[in-house]
Write a protein that holds these residues in place. Structure first.
Motif, PDB file in Angstrom:
ATOM      1  N   MET A   1       1.743  -2.201 -14.496  1.00  0.00           N
ATOM      2  CA  MET A   1       1.856  -0.788 -14.148  1.00  0.00           C
ATOM      3  C   MET A   1       0.590  -0.289 -13.441  1.00  0.00           C
ATOM      4  SD  MET A   1       3.598   1.990 -14.039  1.00  0.00           S
ATOM      5  CE  MET A   1       5.007   1.708 -15.124  1.00  0.00           C
ATOM      6  N   THR A   2      -0.569  -0.778 -13.904  1.00  0.00           N
ATOM      7  CA  THR A   2      -1.827  -0.340 -13.293  1.00  0.00           C
ATOM      8  C   THR A   2      -1.888  -0.711 -11.818  1.00  0.00           C
ATOM      9  OG1 THR A   2      -3.028  -0.515 -15.391  1.00  0.00           O
ATOM     10  CG2 THR A   2      -4.343  -0.524 -13.379  1.00  0.00           C
ATOM     11  N   ALA A   3      -1.540  -1.958 -11.519  1.00  0.00           N
ATOM     12  CA  ALA A   3      -1.546  -2.403 -10.122  1.00  0.00           C
ATOM     13  C   ALA A   3      -0.533  -1.613  -9.296  1.00  0.00           C
ATOM     14  CB  ALA A   3      -1.237  -3.900 -10.053  1.00  0.00           C
ATOM     15  N   PHE A   4       0.583  -1.294  -9.905  1.00  0.00           N
ATOM     16  CA  PHE A   4       1.636  -0.547  -9.210  1.00  0.00           C
ATOM     17  C   PHE A   4       1.178   0.866  -8.870  1.00  0.00           C
ATOM     18  CE2 PHE A   4       5.441   2.252  -9.536  1.00  0.00           C
ATOM     19  CZ  PHE A   4       6.094   1.805  -8.395  1.00  0.00           C
ATOM     20  N   THR A   5       0.560   1.549  -9.835  1.00  0.00           N
ATOM     21  CA  THR A   5       0.119   2.923  -9.590  1.00  0.00           C
ATOM     22  C   THR A   5      -1.021   2.979  -8.572  1.00  0.00           C
ATOM     23  OG1 THR A   5      -1.345   2.805 -11.546  1.00  0.00           O
ATOM     24  CG2 THR A   5       0.854   3.766 -11.855  1.00  0.00           C
ATOM     25  N   ILE A   6      -1.907   1.971  -8.604  1.00  0.00           N
ATOM     26  CA  ILE A   6      -2.977   1.912  -7.603  1.00  0.00           C
ATOM     27  C   ILE A   6      -2.389   1.686  -6.219  1.00  0.00           C
ATOM     28  CG2 ILE A   6      -4.961   0.575  -6.782  1.00  0.00           C
ATOM     29  CD1 ILE A   6      -5.723   0.076  -9.680  1.00  0.00           C
ATOM     30  N   SER A   7      -1.413   0.791  -6.141  1.00  0.00           N
ATOM     31  CA  SER A   7      -0.766   0.499  -4.853  1.00  0.00           C
ATOM     32  C   SER A   7      -0.096   1.737  -4.280  1.00  0.00           C
ATOM     33  CB  SER A   7       0.266  -0.624  -5.018  1.00  0.00           C
ATOM     34  OG  SER A   7      -0.348  -1.824  -5.450  1.00  0.00           O
ATOM     35  N   ILE A   8       0.587   2.495  -5.157  1.00  0.00           N
ATOM     36  CA  ILE A   8       1.249   3.719  -4.704  1.00  0.00           C
ATOM     37  C   ILE A   8       0.223   4.717  -4.169  1.00  0.00           C
ATOM     38  CG2 ILE A   8       2.471   5.792  -5.494  1.00  0.00           C
ATOM     39  CD1 ILE A   8       4.080   4.057  -7.354  1.00  0.00           C
ATOM     40  N   THR A   9      -0.848   4.910  -4.928  1.00  0.00           N
ATOM     41  CA  THR A   9      -1.873   5.888  -4.547  1.00  0.00           C
ATOM     42  C   THR A   9      -2.531   5.519  -3.224  1.00  0.00           C
ATOM     43  OG1 THR A   9      -2.320   6.311  -6.901  1.00  0.00           O
ATOM     44  CG2 THR A   9      -3.963   7.065  -5.314  1.00  0.00           C
ATOM     45  N   VAL A  10      -2.945   4.265  -3.093  1.00  0.00           N
ATOM     46  CA  VAL A  10      -3.606   3.822  -1.869  1.00  0.00           C
ATOM     47  C   VAL A  10      -2.654   3.908  -0.678  1.00  0.00           C
ATOM     48  CG1 VAL A  10      -4.672   1.852  -0.696  1.00  0.00           C
ATOM     49  CG2 VAL A  10      -5.222   2.332  -3.090  1.00  0.00           C
ATOM     50  N   SER A  11      -1.408   3.517  -0.876  1.00  0.00           N
ATOM     51  CA  SER A  11      -0.419   3.556   0.205  1.00  0.00           C
ATOM     52  C   SER A  11      -0.158   4.985   0.663  1.00  0.00           C
ATOM     53  CB  SER A  11       0.895   2.908  -0.250  1.00  0.00           C
ATOM     54  OG  SER A  11       0.702   1.557  -0.581  1.00  0.00           O
ATOM     55  N   LEU A  12      -0.010   5.888  -0.292  1.00  0.00           N
ATOM     56  CA  LEU A  12       0.246   7.287   0.060  1.00  0.00           C
ATOM     57  C   LEU A  12      -0.947   7.912   0.776  1.00  0.00           C
ATOM     58  CD1 LEU A  12       2.125   8.562  -3.122  1.00  0.00           C
ATOM     59  CD2 LEU A  12       3.065   8.260  -0.839  1.00  0.00           C
ATOM     60  N   TYR A  13      -2.148   7.560   0.337  1.00  0.00           N
ATOM     61  CA  TYR A  13      -3.326   8.089   1.032  1.00  0.00           C
ATOM     62  C   TYR A  13      -3.398   7.541   2.450  1.00  0.00           C
ATOM     63  CZ  TYR A  13      -8.044   9.474   2.183  1.00  0.00           C
ATOM     64  OH  TYR A  13      -9.124  10.025   2.813  1.00  0.00           O
ATOM     65  N   PHE A  14      -3.111   6.249   2.612  1.00  0.00           N
ATOM     66  CA  PHE A  14      -3.135   5.628   3.941  1.00  0.00           C
ATOM     67  C   PHE A  14      -2.128   6.304   4.868  1.00  0.00           C
ATOM     68  CE2 PHE A  14      -1.491   2.461   6.943  1.00  0.00           C
ATOM     69  CZ  PHE A  14      -2.670   2.081   7.582  1.00  0.00           C
ATOM     70  N   ILE A  15      -0.916   6.528   4.364  1.00  0.00           N
ATOM     71  CA  ILE A  15       0.123   7.188   5.165  1.00  0.00           C
ATOM     72  C   ILE A  15      -0.286   8.625   5.486  1.00  0.00           C
ATOM     73  CG2 ILE A  15       2.507   8.020   5.149  1.00  0.00           C
ATOM     74  CD1 ILE A  15       3.168   5.570   3.380  1.00  0.00           C
ATOM     75  N   SER A  16      -0.826   9.330   4.475  1.00  0.00           N
ATOM     76  CA  SER A  16      -1.251  10.720   4.673  1.00  0.00           C
ATOM     77  C   SER A  16      -2.356  10.812   5.716  1.00  0.00           C
ATOM     78  CB  SER A  16      -1.732  11.317   3.347  1.00  0.00           C
ATOM     79  OG  SER A  16      -0.703  11.307   2.377  1.00  0.00           O
ATOM     80  N   ARG A  17      -3.271   9.848   5.681  1.00  0.00           N
ATOM     81  CA  ARG A  17      -4.368   9.846   6.648  1.00  0.00           C
ATOM     82  C   ARG A  17      -3.846   9.611   8.058  1.00  0.00           C
ATOM     83  NH1 ARG A  17      -7.967   6.126   8.842  1.00  0.00           N
ATOM     84  NH2 ARG A  17     -10.065   6.958   9.236  1.00  0.00           N
ATOM     85  N   ILE A  58      -9.742   3.347 -12.648  1.00  0.00           N
ATOM     86  CA  ILE A  58     -10.316   2.309 -11.777  1.00  0.00           C
ATOM     87  C   ILE A  58     -10.693   2.903 -10.425  1.00  0.00           C
ATOM     88  CG2 ILE A  58      -9.809   0.180 -10.498  1.00  0.00           C
ATOM     89  CD1 ILE A  58      -8.071  -0.671 -12.875  1.00  0.00           C
ATOM     90  N   MET A  59      -9.784   3.717  -9.871  1.00  0.00           N
ATOM     91  CA  MET A  59     -10.057   4.329  -8.569  1.00  0.00           C
ATOM     92  C   MET A  59     -11.203   5.331  -8.656  1.00  0.00           C
ATOM     93  SD  MET A  59      -6.210   4.764  -6.961  1.00  0.00           S
ATOM     94  CE  MET A  59      -5.446   5.359  -8.484  1.00  0.00           C
ATOM     95  N   THR A  60     -11.302   6.038  -9.779  1.00  0.00           N
ATOM     96  CA  THR A  60     -12.408   6.978  -9.975  1.00  0.00           C
ATOM     97  C   THR A  60     -13.739   6.237 -10.051  1.00  0.00           C
ATOM     98  OG1 THR A  60     -10.962   8.507 -11.175  1.00  0.00           O
ATOM     99  CG2 THR A  60     -13.329   8.778 -11.474  1.00  0.00           C
ATOM    100  N   PHE A  61     -13.733   5.093 -10.731  1.00  0.00           N
ATOM    101  CA  PHE A  61     -14.946   4.278 -10.830  1.00  0.00           C
ATOM    102  C   PHE A  61     -15.428   3.838  -9.444  1.00  0.00           C
ATOM    103  CE2 PHE A  61     -16.780  -0.018 -10.887  1.00  0.00           C
ATOM    104  CZ  PHE A  61     -17.906   0.210 -11.649  1.00  0.00           C
ATOM    105  N   LEU A  62     -14.483   3.551  -8.556  1.00  0.00           N
ATOM    106  CA  LEU A  62     -14.823   3.083  -7.215  1.00  0.00           C
ATOM    107  C   LEU A  62     -15.401   4.186  -6.333  1.00  0.00           C
ATOM    108  CD1 LEU A  62     -11.787   0.726  -6.502  1.00  0.00           C
ATOM    109  CD2 LEU A  62     -14.137   0.070  -7.058  1.00  0.00           C
ATOM    110  N   LEU A  63     -15.332   5.443  -6.812  1.00  0.00           N
ATOM    111  CA  LEU A  63     -15.950   6.532  -6.048  1.00  0.00           C
ATOM    112  C   LEU A  63     -17.459   6.339  -5.948  1.00  0.00           C
ATOM    113  CD1 LEU A  63     -14.069   9.714  -7.343  1.00  0.00           C
ATOM    114  CD2 LEU A  63     -13.963   8.722  -5.050  1.00  0.00           C
ATOM    115  N   GLY A  64     -18.041   5.721  -6.970  1.00  0.00           N
ATOM    116  CA  GLY A  64     -19.480   5.476  -6.963  1.00  0.00           C
ATOM    117  C   GLY A  64     -19.900   4.601  -5.786  1.00  0.00           C
ATOM    118  N   PRO A  65     -19.339   3.375  -5.682  1.00  0.00           N
ATOM    119  CA  PRO A  65     -19.669   2.540  -4.530  1.00  0.00           C
ATOM    120  C   PRO A  65     -19.316   3.189  -3.198  1.00  0.00           C
ATOM    121  CG  PRO A  65     -18.611   1.236  -6.244  1.00  0.00           C
ATOM    122  CD  PRO A  65     -18.521   2.672  -6.672  1.00  0.00           C
ATOM    123  N   ALA A  66     -18.217   3.951  -3.165  1.00  0.00           N
ATOM    124  CA  ALA A  66     -17.819   4.619  -1.920  1.00  0.00           C
ATOM    125  C   ALA A  66     -18.878   5.641  -1.498  1.00  0.00           C
ATOM    126  CB  ALA A  66     -16.471   5.299  -2.090  1.00  0.00           C
TER     127      ALA A  66
END
Length: 226
Positions: A1-17, A58-66
């Motif tokens: 489920m975690t991988a699925f929700t990350i995939s959805i979020t990243v995909s939607l952001y990519f499409i939105s961008r 996980i995505m929030t944690f990656l805000l640091g490196p970003a």
């Protein structure tokens, strides 16, 4: 489920961008469009927030490196920063002080509850620092974060267009304005214009947060009580 929700979020952001870059419509900024899309999908798919949260963490944690990655365009534009260091520093401090002061005074003039007035003071700095300052000044961290998110979203939607309307074309000025007023979200949007704008926005976001952290414990209570 975690991988699925990350995939959805990243995909939607990519499409939105992609949609935003093609339309340049302020109402279709990636953050706003992808957020609404995610809410709709979660609602109709039956995925609860508890199921979505591990991926979100996980995505929030990656805000640091970003955020650290913003050091690259800053390094590439170090000559601009070195050349105009004092004006940039004064501009950041003045902008941060102005956003804090106007937010509190307008909230007071509107007759809002003192808790909300205190919480709204940190609306233009990044969420982690806004939470800590709200603890120190007697605000509500949840309300403070809500105002931070709203400010960043609104700033990312209309900030660049407003600067253009005001005939502010200088890349450094545009970057500083977006970083001070719309923190991370504004920085992400103005980075689309150019590396100089993104670098200056990153500097403004960081230094304005540091500046407000120093003055907030005594300035906000004083401002509220005048």
């Amino acid at each position: 489920m975690t991988a699925f929700t990350i995939s959805i979020t990243v995909s939607l952001y990519f499409i939105s961008r992609k949609i935003y870059l093609k339309t340049q419509n302020a109402l279709l900024t990636p953050l706003l469009l992808s957020t609404i899309s995610i809410i709709i999908i979660l609602h109709y798919s039956g995925i609860s927030f508890e199921q979505y949260k591990p991926g979100k963490d996980i995505m929030t944690f990656l805000l640091g490196p970003a955020t650290v990655a913003l050091a690259l365009p800053l390094y590439q534009n170090r000559q601009v920063l070195r050349k105009s260091f004092v004006p940039i520093l004064v501009g950041i401090a003045s902008g941060a002080l102005a956003t804090l002061t106007t937010a509190v005074l307008l909230a007071k003039m509107s007759g809002l509850d003192s808790l909300i007035v205190t919480s709204i003071a940190t609306k233009s700095i990044t969420a982690p620092i806004a939470i800590e300052i709200s603890h120190l000044t007697g605000g509500d961290p949840a309300i403070a974060v809500a105002f931070v998110v709203f400010t960043g979203t609104l700033g990312s939607m209309i900030g660049a267009s407003f600067l253009t309307l005001c005939k502010i074309d200088d890349p450094v000025a545009r970057g500083l304005a977006m970083g001070v007023t719309a923190h991370g979200q504004g920085t992400a949007i103005i980075l689309e214009e150019g590396k100089t704008q993104g670098a200056m926005a990153g500097v403004a976001m960081a230094l304005s947060a540091i500046f407000i952290s120093f003055i907030a414990p005594f300035y906000i209570p004083w401002l509220i009580n005048i």
